[in-house]
Design an enzyme around this catalytic site. Sequence first.
Site, PDB file in Angstrom:
ATOM      1  N   ASP A  53       2.083  40.046   0.057  1.00  0.00           N
ATOM      2  CA  ASP A  53       2.864  40.492  -1.102  1.00  0.00           C
ATOM      3  C   ASP A  53       3.949  41.521  -0.740  1.00  0.00           C
ATOM      4  O   ASP A  53       4.723  41.926  -1.608  1.00  0.00           O
ATOM      5  CB  ASP A  53       1.944  41.144  -2.154  1.00  0.00           C
ATOM      6  CG  ASP A  53       1.025  40.138  -2.825  1.00  0.00           C
ATOM      7  OD1 ASP A  53       1.259  38.925  -2.678  1.00  0.00           O
ATOM      8  OD2 ASP A  53       0.076  40.570  -3.499  1.00  0.00           O
ATOM      9  N   LYS A  84       3.763  44.617  -9.313  1.00  0.00           N
ATOM     10  CA  LYS A  84       4.113  43.247  -9.724  1.00  0.00           C
ATOM     11  C   LYS A  84       3.001  42.659 -10.580  1.00  0.00           C
ATOM     12  O   LYS A  84       1.836  43.049 -10.478  1.00  0.00           O
ATOM     13  CB  LYS A  84       4.376  42.339  -8.512  1.00  0.00           C
ATOM     14  CG  LYS A  84       3.178  42.097  -7.569  1.00  0.00           C
ATOM     15  CD  LYS A  84       2.240  41.006  -7.994  1.00  0.00           C
ATOM     16  CE  LYS A  84       0.972  40.985  -7.145  1.00  0.00           C
ATOM     17  NZ  LYS A  84      -0.161  40.327  -7.720  1.00  0.00           N
TER      18      LYS A  84
HETATM   19  O1  C5P Z   1      -1.973  39.060   2.971  1.00  0.00           O
HETATM   20  P1  C5P Z   1      -2.989  40.049   2.511  1.00  0.00           P
HETATM   21  O2  C5P Z   1      -3.552  40.869   3.649  1.00  0.00           O
HETATM   22  O3  C5P Z   1      -2.523  40.907   1.383  1.00  0.00           O
HETATM   23  O4  C5P Z   1      -4.198  39.202   1.918  1.00  0.00           O
HETATM   24  C1  C5P Z   1      -5.426  39.789   1.630  1.00  0.00           C
HETATM   25  C2  C5P Z   1      -6.487  38.719   1.527  1.00  0.00           C
HETATM   26  O5  C5P Z   1      -6.280  37.915   0.368  1.00  0.00           O
HETATM   27  C3  C5P Z   1      -6.538  37.731   2.672  1.00  0.00           C
HETATM   28  O6  C5P Z   1      -7.313  38.212   3.735  1.00  0.00           O
HETATM   29  C4  C5P Z   1      -7.157  36.503   2.034  1.00  0.00           C
HETATM   30  O7  C5P Z   1      -8.556  36.670   1.923  1.00  0.00           O
HETATM   31  C5  C5P Z   1      -6.604  36.563   0.634  1.00  0.00           C
HETATM   32  N1  C5P Z   1      -5.391  35.739   0.462  1.00  0.00           N
HETATM   33  C6  C5P Z   1      -5.513  34.355   0.463  1.00  0.00           C
HETATM   34  N2  C5P Z   1      -4.388  33.584   0.330  1.00  0.00           N
HETATM   35  C7  C5P Z   1      -3.174  34.156   0.164  1.00  0.00           C
HETATM   36  C8  C5P Z   1      -3.018  35.559   0.146  1.00  0.00           C
HETATM   37  C9  C5P Z   1      -4.163  36.333   0.304  1.00  0.00           C
HETATM   38  O8  C5P Z   1      -6.618  33.819   0.587  1.00  0.00           O
HETATM   39  N3  C5P Z   1      -2.112  33.375   0.020  1.00  0.00           N
END
Ligand code: C5P
Length: 325
Positions: free
Chosen positions: A151, A20
């Site tokens: 995501d 994406k």
């Molecule tokens: O959800 P995911 O594990 O992919 O997110 C990875 C990191 O990206 C999170 O631990 C956070 O630090 C950051 N993040 C964030 N806000 C979001 C998505 C991700 O701060 N909406």
Amino acid sequence: MTYAAQDDAVGSVTARVPAKVNLQLSVGPLRDDGYHDLVTLFHAVSLFDEVTVTGAERTSVVVSGEGGPAVPLGPANLAVRAAAALARATGRRGKGAGGVKIEIRKRIPVAAGLAGGSADAAAALVACNELWRTGLSNAELSEIAAQVGSDVPFALIGGTAVGLGRGERLTRALVSGSYHWVLAFGATGLATPDVFAACDRLRAARVAKDGEAHAVPAPRLSNKLMAALRSGDPAAVGPLLTNDLQPAALSLQPLLRRALQAGKEHGALGAIVSGSGPTCAFLAADADAARDLAVAITGAGVCRAVVQVSGPAPGASVVESGALT
Ligand code: C5P
């Protein structure tokens, strides 16, 4: 929540899943849970990973292709987490009950801002869902996907969609036509948490410099961008692409400025860091223009590799199934 699953499924299932880019990525303030509230417009593009799952006593992962050696093979692997989350949710317990051999063939680079790890998780979910014949609905799969990563739900549906919350609450967006992109891969990756943290630091530094507190505004969807996407005109869409994480990615990899500049100089209608970077995404008028742009950016020597893709691409789907019961 626990769902019923049919037991004793063996065989292999292969799923294909897209990368994406974010056409808009607006980042709100840091939340108490460490995430940021987002308004984002996800757009799946035709750069696909493939994941094959095969019933096995124990779970294992094999990764080949683009950036393969950088992918973790243990429980940190998002595809492993996705399979485990599905096994838990469907009540597959006991020795070997939720075991799968997971083979990931990568074309989406790692730590590139293209949600490659999330894509592999979504493919593993779709493939295990078929292998185990759980019969889960899309909504149920999406709920499990959101537990694995922000995501992952989008990688399940693909197309173009507005993401709210952490990015996991999705609404499909109305888009006309298809869009032609050049993706320029960086020499080294960027870890998503590092880029969000750099974004917070830059915002804090701005407040300190101005000497007054600025609350980070709540993110809002760009109606102009949505209208441009409905019109199907890439020349209207290009200048409206925005990414609040771009200054943070540029602060961590200043050379990305050169890549963005090279794209603009060679006629890109829009030039933007994809998600948390470091991949740069360039919008072209059509497939021919994208090919010319890809050649020019390659010639400029500002990135490790270049690919030409189009979007919107479909979400994770089974491409081969040898599931037996
Ligand atoms: O959800 P995911 O594990 O992919 O997110 C990875 C990191 O990206 C999170 O631990 C956070 O630090 C950051 N993040 C964030 N806000 C979001 C998505 C991700 O701060 N909406």
